[in-house]
Design a protein around this motif. Sequence first.
Motif, PDB file in Angstrom:
ATOM      1  N   CYS A   1      -0.106   3.680   3.088  1.00 43.82           N
ATOM      2  CA  CYS A   1       0.302   3.226   4.425  1.00 43.82           C
ATOM      3  C   CYS A   1       1.783   2.868   4.456  1.00 43.82           C
ATOM      4  CB  CYS A   1      -0.498   2.011   4.866  1.00 43.82           C
ATOM      5  SG  CYS A   1      -2.274   2.246   4.852  1.00 43.82           S
TER       6      CYS A   1
ATOM      7  N   CYS B   1      -6.497  -1.199  -0.456  1.00 44.67           N
ATOM      8  CA  CYS B   1      -6.065  -1.414   0.919  1.00 44.67           C
ATOM      9  C   CYS B   1      -7.282  -1.406   1.851  1.00 44.67           C
ATOM     10  CB  CYS B   1      -5.103  -0.310   1.329  1.00 44.67           C
ATOM     11  SG  CYS B   1      -4.710  -0.298   3.074  1.00 44.67           S
ATOM     12  N   GLU B   2      -7.311  -2.373   2.726  1.00 46.10           N
ATOM     13  CA  GLU B   2      -8.422  -2.519   3.654  1.00 46.10           C
ATOM     14  C   GLU B   2      -8.561  -1.280   4.540  1.00 46.10           C
ATOM     15  OE1 GLU B   2      -9.258  -6.238   6.546  1.00 46.10           O
ATOM     16  OE2 GLU B   2      -7.431  -5.114   6.946  1.00 46.10           O
ATOM     17  N   ARG B   3      -7.412  -0.689   4.926  1.00 48.37           N
ATOM     18  CA  ARG B   3      -7.445   0.431   5.857  1.00 48.37           C
ATOM     19  C   ARG B   3      -7.770   1.764   5.193  1.00 48.37           C
ATOM     20  NH1 ARG B   3      -1.907  -0.815   8.953  1.00 48.37           N
ATOM     21  NH2 ARG B   3      -1.747  -2.244   7.209  1.00 48.37           N
ATOM     22  N   CYS B   4      -7.022   2.089   4.114  1.00 47.75           N
ATOM     23  CA  CYS B   4      -7.154   3.441   3.563  1.00 47.75           C
ATOM     24  C   CYS B   4      -7.776   3.474   2.178  1.00 47.75           C
ATOM     25  CB  CYS B   4      -5.793   4.130   3.536  1.00 47.75           C
ATOM     26  SG  CYS B   4      -4.673   3.400   2.336  1.00 47.75           S
TER      27      CYS B   4
ATOM     28  N   GLN C   1      -5.865  -8.569   3.396  1.00 45.90           N
ATOM     29  CA  GLN C   1      -6.024  -7.145   3.684  1.00 45.90           C
ATOM     30  C   GLN C   1      -6.236  -6.342   2.407  1.00 45.90           C
ATOM     31  OE1 GLN C   1      -2.234  -7.143   5.875  1.00 45.90           O
ATOM     32  NE2 GLN C   1      -3.348  -6.037   7.448  1.00 45.90           N
TER      33      GLN C   1
ATOM     34  N   THR D   1       0.161  -7.450  10.065  1.00 51.03           N
ATOM     35  CA  THR D   1       0.553  -6.111   9.667  1.00 51.03           C
ATOM     36  C   THR D   1       0.986  -6.150   8.229  1.00 51.03           C
ATOM     37  OG1 THR D   1       2.838  -6.551  10.238  1.00 51.03           O
ATOM     38  CG2 THR D   1       1.461  -5.636  11.973  1.00 51.03           C
TER      39      THR D   1
ATOM     40  N   CYS E   1       0.856  -1.184   0.000  1.00 51.47           N
ATOM     41  CA  CYS E   1       0.000   0.000   0.000  1.00 51.47           C
ATOM     42  C   CYS E   1       0.894   1.236   0.000  1.00 51.47           C
ATOM     43  CB  CYS E   1      -0.922   0.038   1.220  1.00 51.47           C
ATOM     44  SG  CYS E   1      -1.835   1.604   1.297  1.00 51.47           S
TER      45      CYS E   1
END
Length: 817
Positions: free
Chosen positions: A166, A181-184, A174, A466, A163
């Motif tokens: 990140c 990206c799963e987060r952003c 993820q 992570t 990513c």
Amino acid sequence: MTEKRIAKYNPREIEPKWQQRWAADHLYEVGEEAPSPKWYDLTMFPYTSGDLHIGHWYAMAPSDVHARFKRMQGYNVLHPMGFDAFGLPAENAAISHGIHPFVWTMQNIQRMRQQLRSMGAIYDWSREVVTCLPDYYRWTQWFFLKLYQAGLAYRAKAPVNWCPNCQTVLANEQVVGEGVCERCKTQVVRRDLEQWFFRITNYAEELLDHSDIDWPERIKIMQRNWIGKSEGVEVAFGLDGEEEIRVFTTRPDTMFGVTFVVLAPEHPLVDKLTSPERRGEVERYVEWARRQSEIERSATEREKSGVFIGAHAINKLNGERVPIWIADYVLMTYGTGAVMAVPAHDARDFEFAKTFGLPIRVVIAPQGWRGEELEEAYIEPGTMVNSGQFDGLPSEQGKEAISDFIESMGYGERKTIYRLRDWLISRQRYWGAPIPIIYCDKCGIVPVPEVELPVLLPEDAEFRPTGESPLKYCESFVNTSCPRCGASARRETDTMDTFMCSSWYFLRYTSPDYKEAPFDASKVRYWLPVDQYTGGAEHATMHLLYARFFIKALRDLGIVDFDEPFTRLYNQGIIVIERQKMSKSRGRVITPDEYVAELGADAVRAYLMFIGPWEQGGEWDDRGIKGIARWLNRIWSLVLGAYAQGKPEATETKNLRHVTHKTIKKVAEDLERFRFNTMIAALMEFTNYLGKVREEQLVESAAWQDAIDTLLLLLAPTAPHIAEELWARTGHPYSIHNQAFPVWDEELAAEEEFNLVIQVNGKLRDRVRVPVSIAEEEAQELALGRERIRRYLEGGQVTRIIYVPRRLVNIVVKQGS
Ligand SMILES: [Zn+2]
Ligand SMILES: [Zn+2]
């Protein structure tokens, strides 16, 4: 006759009782001293991802039945059980339950062990292996070191998900939706990272050879396709400058039909060759392609995409300049990362040429071709046309002729390539065996000395994903000293693919407590290779290929002395519910426990085997298992009900013996070949038949008793508890599982036969043995087809056939003039 009052069949009572007795007596423990031949019956060990469901039983109960059968046949049978305890499922489940993977896994094992015990299998629990325990994984690490020393383990860059926002590596799960990206939610790109590989490709050719093993054809085909051997020519296309593009082709006969060349977007020449006016578009395409997975890129139904890079390549055979394109369907990891496109004779190239309006030139003429345009690519052999001095050659011959020409001109050479890639074993995860490598600034890559194994997993590491190995942030783990120079150094923080653990577990079962080496060599010599392996077909190109590679590598290292781990392989199907796969998330799961509690393990075992051919699987149906439970109840009362002989009749007694031996033969042959459903059907038929015999009471008591004993012995592998209980209740010494499997008498088992006399015009011409059950038409067919009869029929006309049951066929022939 007065019916003696008999106890009720109560599996809840008898099953635990016998399981305890068998365990207390170590009934199923085996050693290497037995005088009988050995038999290693292995079933794939389960992941420790949670409770056992009925699918596990479907894999395990029938293989236990087979092992029990071999045992009764007099083999010294090893049929062990263990747990594949490292890996993602355990780690993910532990994360979602908020407990440490070790604790979670060991709790599961405890629970699964109990469930497995309730099945009444012959597992020798003293041989259990658990891959996540240091006593086991120290040897997994030891094998890594051996492969490393032999040059079979190496470090190289391999793509991971990255990513850019990140600034981190992401695990596959993820990456969500359309590769973000799963987060952003930033678009994820592929980026190269140093990882460890095993050189399985060194063994590509040997892995294609299945001649020493008896495996299902479809698994062999899947492995062959996966390895993907292609023979052809690697040939250079010229460029305007000094450089050239090398392509690999299996169709040198089509060299004159090349109308463009396609490079993988990652090909190192792309940047150099792209013309200034095409650069913007090319760069956008390369960026887009980088985000696609190889699987997506090689899907045949995918819409063709690509970009012209503004450069040309020269086909040295005809001096033609053809445009160079890039397209995502060409992979850098296969061949040279460049292909010559022959749209007339390759389906994918054809589609590409149609999409982008590129020329299509026929060089292999189909039969009767008159120069018309092709509707689709013609990929069959034909006659060479538009091919200069090669015109008129059959294309198969042309392949050789053009290959020779290319080699003689120095344009290229014959080559064999494989689709198989080296085995990437690095995992950026916590729950696996740490790779035993240390990095020292001075000495570089330093293997951990054998005496320092195992490299233990730190208990205090954060194991949440992570994208990078959680071990990376565990300072007590990472920081170490160099075994060579003593300077401070760092440990490798990736762990090994769990397929590494399962590549040798079957060796460890032979000596699970051995401390000096991964196994006691004398015991492996005794037990290996595995005689019969059973498990799911989904492992065809992973576990089953890795284990074969592993054993071949160990053989070359002098660690084992055989070539193949599994001599025979059988793949069972799957159990479905309402025509669909079992799925925990949809609440569509059958757990064996409730059925065991209600109807008994014997009923569940027998039902699973009755549900359909084992290799095809079947549909779980509650009514079906109740029917099986009723059958076991019938056996119970049949065996325990007194038999009072009435007026014995010789023919009835003889028939009972015939049916008994016929059943033995059927059951034994079915068990040998895993045809469990027809085996159960034969036992049911036998039970029904015995029920009638008992009503009529026309057979001698001895024959009756013999038939009942046989029924129990035949039932013992399938329903070990009820068979043991009834064996004891009918006054036999413990244990039925130490008895020999009944042997049939071929003569008694055979259908009654007679000599069928065959006449032609009333004269005896032939005789043949046929079963008494033969039908009239069958007898006529048989008579007309006999070699010796046919010559009497030649030139004549059969006007009538007379059949006298159990005696003769008379063929009346009128000779023509
Ligand atoms: Zn991100
Ligand atoms: Zn050093």
